[in-house]
Design an enzyme around this catalytic site. Structure first.
Site, PDB file in Angstrom:
ATOM      1  N   SER A 119      -3.589   0.880  14.197  1.00  0.00           N
ATOM      2  CA  SER A 119      -4.270   2.157  14.445  1.00  0.00           C
ATOM      3  C   SER A 119      -4.600   2.231  15.937  1.00  0.00           C
ATOM      4  O   SER A 119      -4.680   1.189  16.600  1.00  0.00           O
ATOM      5  CB  SER A 119      -5.578   2.181  13.642  1.00  0.00           C
ATOM      6  OG  SER A 119      -6.420   3.213  14.080  1.00  0.00           O
ATOM      7  N   SER A 132       1.212   3.404  -2.652  1.00  0.00           N
ATOM      8  CA  SER A 132       0.926   4.338  -3.744  1.00  0.00           C
ATOM      9  C   SER A 132       0.594   5.718  -3.194  1.00  0.00           C
ATOM     10  O   SER A 132       0.615   6.705  -3.920  1.00  0.00           O
ATOM     11  CB  SER A 132      -0.240   3.810  -4.598  1.00  0.00           C
ATOM     12  OG  SER A 132      -1.419   3.784  -3.835  1.00  0.00           O
ATOM     13  N   TYR A 137     -14.293  -1.144  10.911  1.00  0.00           N
ATOM     14  CA  TYR A 137     -12.871  -0.792  10.739  1.00  0.00           C
ATOM     15  C   TYR A 137     -12.106  -1.136  12.014  1.00  0.00           C
ATOM     16  O   TYR A 137     -11.046  -1.767  11.964  1.00  0.00           O
ATOM     17  CB  TYR A 137     -12.740   0.706  10.426  1.00  0.00           C
ATOM     18  CG  TYR A 137     -11.304   1.171  10.362  1.00  0.00           C
ATOM     19  CD1 TYR A 137     -10.473   0.790   9.315  1.00  0.00           C
ATOM     20  CD2 TYR A 137     -10.756   1.977  11.370  1.00  0.00           C
ATOM     21  CE1 TYR A 137      -9.148   1.207   9.253  1.00  0.00           C
ATOM     22  CE2 TYR A 137      -9.438   2.398  11.316  1.00  0.00           C
ATOM     23  CZ  TYR A 137      -8.645   2.008  10.260  1.00  0.00           C
ATOM     24  OH  TYR A 137      -7.322   2.415  10.209  1.00  0.00           O
ATOM     25  N   GLY A 181       0.827  -1.216   0.000  1.00  0.00           N
ATOM     26  CA  GLY A 181       0.000   0.000   0.000  1.00  0.00           C
ATOM     27  C   GLY A 181       0.853   1.254   0.000  1.00  0.00           C
ATOM     28  O   GLY A 181       0.660   2.137   0.831  1.00  0.00           O
TER      29      GLY A 181
END
Ligand SMILES: NC(=O)c1ccc[n+]([C@@H]2O[C@H](COP(=O)([O-])OP(=O)(O)OC[C@H]3O[C@@H](n4cnc5c(N)ncnc54)[C@H](OP(=O)(O)O)[C@@H]3O)[C@@H](O)[C@H]2O)c1
Length: 254
Positions: free
Chosen positions: A87, A12, A100, A10
């Site tokens: 997180s 990008s 999430y 991830g």
């Protein structure tokens, strides 16, 4: 220096891009950084099971697949460092972030369990736990939320989401949000330490929130605090953010 191998998923945009850029500069060796992730907010009744499965496929199974693939080689080499972008929501749930947060709890449980076995093979594990970070992630999540079809839930819940949660969320990002570069800087610092920690929270200003969880194992204290902050004391919420914003500006000047 031996052969370098750095894998960042991830990368990008956002945190992954900043971490990859920093790692490239430092010529560091052998890190596997699982960073790819997507967000999802909103009332549970408005989210499909398929969307939840997709989110878990990226946030949790993406990690499980990567580690399953790399672990045998790391074990043979008796070295390596699994770095995972978790997180603060992997430590503590937050209103309208049910799915999430669940995916990040899964990530935390997975790494915490695996870390003991990994240690036996001299493999390190680090969970990086950012608070709010201003990236595409936040933009996409908030943009989707504005367009979200709330007809699946009752009026009161829809109102709380639209009129309380979304404005609060924007304020939190603008007051406490870190840049991806700040998160990358801290990530590099902790993973290159002689003894990297299992967990590292990147946002000092968010720590009082997560500390509530450890302060009361019954869960009552964080539950009551979040409830009061969100539903009872709008002025307390705004004043707290104001103070934190000042502290952040002060810290930035130093
Ligand atoms: N921003 C925050 O407030 C925040 C806070 C705490 C933790 N995090 C975590 O930090 C990580 C990075 O987020 P970010 O804020 O930097 O977001 P971002 O800018 O949106 O970057 C997310 C990255 O993950 C990639 N990705 C998404 N789904 C993927 C999939 N199915 N397969 C492969 N790659 C995929 C994206 O690539 P494409 O663009 O090509 O899809 C992108 O490179 C995530 O794990 C997120 O949960 C973010």
């Amino acid at each position: 220096m031996g052969p370098r191998r750095v894998l960042v998923t991830g990368c990008s945009s956002g945190i992954g891009l900043a971490v990859a850029a920093r790692l490239a500069k430092d010529e560091l060796r052998r890190f596997e950084v699982n960073n790819a992730g997507v967000g999802m907010i909103g009332p549970l009744e408005c989210q499909s099971i398929d969307a939840m499965k997709n989110l878990f496929d990226t946030n949790f199974f993406g990690l499980a697949r990567l580690v399953k693939e790399l672990l045998p080689d790391m074990k043979r080499r008796q070295s390596g460092h699994i770095v995972v972008m978790s997180s603060v929501m992997g430590i503590q749930g937050l209103l309208f972030n049910d799915v999430y947060s669940a995916s990040k709890f899964a990530v935390e449980g997975f790494c915490e369990s695996l870390a003991v076995q990994a240690m036996k093979f001299s493999i390190k594990t680090t969970l990086v736990e950012p608070g709010p970070v201003v990236t595409e992630f936040e933009r996409k999540v908030l943009e989707d939320a504005e367009k979200m079809d709330l007809s699946g839930t009752d009026e009161e819940t829809a109102k709380i989401f639209r009129e309380v949660y979304l404005p609060y969320s924007k304020k939190i990002f603008s007051s406490l949000g870190q840049t991806p570069e700040e998160v990358a800087e801290q990530t590099i610092k902790v993973i290159t330490a002689k003894e990297p920690p299992l967990r590292h929270q990147t946002n000092r200003l968010y720590m009082p929130m997560t500390a509530l969880k450890h302060a009361d194992p019954t869960g009552r204290l964080p539950l009551d605090t979040f409830y009061k902050m969100i539903f009872k004391h709008d002025s307390v919420f705004n004043a707290t953010l104001g103070v934190l914003r000042m502290l952040q500006r002060g810290a930035g000047k130093k």
